[in-house]
Design a protein around this motif. Structure first.
Motif, PDB file in Angstrom:
ATOM      1  N   THR A 198       0.829  -1.206   0.000  1.00 39.13           N
ATOM      2  CA  THR A 198       0.000   0.000   0.000  1.00 39.13           C
ATOM      3  C   THR A 198       0.861   1.252   0.000  1.00 39.13           C
ATOM      4  O   THR A 198       2.004   1.243   0.477  1.00 39.13           O
ATOM      5  CB  THR A 198      -0.943   0.019   1.219  1.00 39.13           C
ATOM      6  OG1 THR A 198      -1.790   1.166   1.135  1.00 39.13           O
ATOM      7  CG2 THR A 198      -0.179   0.040   2.533  1.00 39.13           C
ATOM      8  N   HIS A 199       0.302   2.336  -0.555  1.00 36.51           N
ATOM      9  CA  HIS A 199       0.889   3.668  -0.414  1.00 36.51           C
ATOM     10  C   HIS A 199       0.193   4.446   0.695  1.00 36.51           C
ATOM     11  O   HIS A 199       0.614   5.556   1.037  1.00 36.51           O
ATOM     12  CB  HIS A 199       0.749   4.452  -1.727  1.00 36.51           C
ATOM     13  CG  HIS A 199       1.703   4.034  -2.799  1.00 36.51           C
ATOM     14  ND1 HIS A 199       1.369   3.152  -3.802  1.00 36.51           N
ATOM     15  CD2 HIS A 199       2.998   4.367  -3.017  1.00 36.51           C
ATOM     16  CE1 HIS A 199       2.414   2.979  -4.602  1.00 36.51           C
ATOM     17  NE2 HIS A 199       3.406   3.708  -4.147  1.00 36.51           N
ATOM     18  N   SER A 200      -0.888   3.875   1.221  1.00 32.47           N
ATOM     19  CA  SER A 200      -1.752   4.612   2.136  1.00 32.47           C
ATOM     20  C   SER A 200      -1.329   4.425   3.593  1.00 32.47           C
ATOM     21  O   SER A 200      -1.333   3.309   4.113  1.00 32.47           O
ATOM     22  CB  SER A 200      -3.201   4.135   1.959  1.00 32.47           C
ATOM     23  OG  SER A 200      -4.029   4.616   2.997  1.00 32.47           O
ATOM     24  N   GLU A 201      -1.000   5.535   4.248  1.00 33.72           N
ATOM     25  CA  GLU A 201      -0.678   5.484   5.677  1.00 33.72           C
ATOM     26  C   GLU A 201      -1.893   5.027   6.472  1.00 33.72           C
ATOM     27  O   GLU A 201      -1.770   4.308   7.460  1.00 33.72           O
ATOM     28  CB  GLU A 201      -0.213   6.859   6.165  1.00 33.72           C
ATOM     29  CG  GLU A 201       1.117   7.314   5.594  1.00 33.72           C
ATOM     30  CD  GLU A 201       2.300   6.632   6.256  1.00 33.72           C
ATOM     31  OE1 GLU A 201       2.085   5.899   7.240  1.00 33.72           O
ATOM     32  OE2 GLU A 201       3.439   6.841   5.789  1.00 33.72           O
ATOM     33  N   ARG A 202      -3.085   5.445   6.013  1.00 35.19           N
ATOM     34  CA  ARG A 202      -4.323   5.036   6.703  1.00 35.19           C
ATOM     35  C   ARG A 202      -4.463   3.524   6.669  1.00 35.19           C
ATOM     36  O   ARG A 202      -4.720   2.882   7.694  1.00 35.19           O
ATOM     37  CB  ARG A 202      -5.533   5.685   6.033  1.00 35.19           C
ATOM     38  CG  ARG A 202      -6.874   5.351   6.681  1.00 35.19           C
ATOM     39  CD  ARG A 202      -8.016   5.499   5.700  1.00 35.19           C
ATOM     40  NE  ARG A 202      -7.981   4.470   4.666  1.00 35.19           N
ATOM     41  CZ  ARG A 202      -8.773   4.464   3.594  1.00 35.19           C
ATOM     42  NH1 ARG A 202      -9.637   5.439   3.410  1.00 35.19           N
ATOM     43  NH2 ARG A 202      -8.686   3.490   2.707  1.00 35.19           N
ATOM     44  N   ASP A 203      -4.308   2.922   5.486  1.00 31.12           N
ATOM     45  CA  ASP A 203      -4.451   1.474   5.364  1.00 31.12           C
ATOM     46  C   ASP A 203      -3.370   0.746   6.152  1.00 31.12           C
ATOM     47  O   ASP A 203      -3.632  -0.279   6.789  1.00 31.12           O
ATOM     48  CB  ASP A 203      -4.394   1.051   3.894  1.00 31.12           C
ATOM     49  CG  ASP A 203      -5.624   1.503   3.118  1.00 31.12           C
ATOM     50  OD1 ASP A 203      -6.528   2.102   3.729  1.00 31.12           O
ATOM     51  OD2 ASP A 203      -5.669   1.257   1.898  1.00 31.12           O
ATOM     52  N   ALA A 204      -2.143   1.269   6.113  1.00 33.23           N
ATOM     53  CA  ALA A 204      -1.047   0.644   6.851  1.00 33.23           C
ATOM     54  C   ALA A 204      -1.330   0.629   8.346  1.00 33.23           C
ATOM     55  O   ALA A 204      -0.834  -0.247   9.067  1.00 33.23           O
ATOM     56  CB  ALA A 204       0.266   1.365   6.561  1.00 33.23           C
ATOM     57  N   GLY A 205      -2.134   1.574   8.805  1.00 32.44           N
ATOM     58  CA  GLY A 205      -2.469   1.632  10.226  1.00 32.44           C
ATOM     59  C   GLY A 205      -3.288   0.444  10.704  1.00 32.44           C
ATOM     60  O   GLY A 205      -3.364   0.185  11.910  1.00 32.44           O
ATOM     61  N   PHE A 206      -3.903  -0.296   9.782  1.00 30.86           N
ATOM     62  CA  PHE A 206      -4.650  -1.495  10.150  1.00 30.86           C
ATOM     63  C   PHE A 206      -3.714  -2.684  10.405  1.00 30.86           C
ATOM     64  O   PHE A 206      -4.131  -3.669  11.015  1.00 30.86           O
ATOM     65  CB  PHE A 206      -5.633  -1.870   9.033  1.00 30.86           C
ATOM     66  CG  PHE A 206      -6.845  -0.990   8.953  1.00 30.86           C
ATOM     67  CD1 PHE A 206      -8.051  -1.370   9.529  1.00 30.86           C
ATOM     68  CD2 PHE A 206      -6.782   0.239   8.303  1.00 30.86           C
ATOM     69  CE1 PHE A 206      -9.177  -0.561   9.452  1.00 30.86           C
ATOM     70  CE2 PHE A 206      -7.913   1.060   8.218  1.00 30.86           C
ATOM     71  CZ  PHE A 206      -9.095   0.658   8.795  1.00 30.86           C
TER      72      PHE A 206
END
Length: 222
Positions: A198-206
């Motif tokens: 992922t490039h998404s910090e939000r998604d990585a937070g999961f």
């Protein structure tokens, strides 16, 4: 569950060698949710393809459980992949000519499962993904969020121990993206190991932890 040591992937074009991965070493335990991040061209998707047995490394060791799978021939890779790994892609990768039911059923056909068991499995997983009411529809009749739910259903219908997700929310709006991430989290809580690019910090937070790549190498693990 996964152990990679000094993994290298070299692409050769005439006299030019390009290192997509250069000495990657990492371990992923059963039941983990791991995000792989880094700038475009850093080797994220190449690493995921090798973990998913869509490609072989040029050198290094890749163990899946007790099996050294990095050097398997294509036929053996395919057989191992079908029984152990599910894939979720940014572009959904659904077959336009197949209905929702047929798209999700396909992995079960490859496993030579009986017709009655296939029907039961597909209906159960589509209900689980809250897309059972669209079972006779075709991908072009679905929204992006619905298509990704079908793609996740196809990925998990065989009950794989490992789910690989390549930018699973990249083509979705915020609402649908969060719903997809919640689904992946639920699957992880039920025992599936998940590796997500992922490039998404939000998604990585999961995820439980993040592996950061740069120029084909692991630079940090958080």
């Amino acid at each position: 569950m996964i152990k990679i040591e000094n993994l290298t992937k070299v692409f050769r074009t005439e006299d030019i060698e390009t290192y997509a991965l250069n000495g990657v070493s990492l371990e992923i335990k059963k039941g983990e949710f791991v995000a792989i991040m880094g700038p475009s061209g850093c080797g994220k998707s190449t690493l995921l393809n090798i973990i998913g047995l869509l490609d072989n490394p040029s050198s290094g060791i890749y163990k899946f459980g007790d099996t050294e799978v990095g050097s398997l021939k294509e036929k053996d890779r395919t057989g191992f992949r079908k029984g152990n790994i599910g894939f979720v892609f940014q572009s959904f990768n659904l077959i336009d000519e197949f209905s929702v039911f047929e798209n999700v059923e396909l992995p079960l056909i490859y496993l030579k499962m009986s017709t009655s068991e296939r029907k039961k499995r597909v209906q159960e997983v589509l209900q689980r993904m809250k897309i059972g009411h669209r079972i006779k529809h075709y991908p072009q009749q679905l929204s992006g969020g619905q298509q990704q739910r079908v793609a996740i259903a196809r990925a998990v219908v065989c009950n794989p121990g490992l789910i690989l997700a390549d930018e699973p929310t990249g083509n979705l709006d915020t609402k649908n993206g969060l719903e997809v991430m919640n689904l992946l989290t639920e699957l992880n809580q039920e025992g599936a190991t998940i590796i997500m690019v992922t490039h998404s910090e939000r998604d990585a937070g999961f995820a439980h932890r993040t592996i950061n790549l740069l120029d084909g190498q692991v630079i940090t693990e958080e």
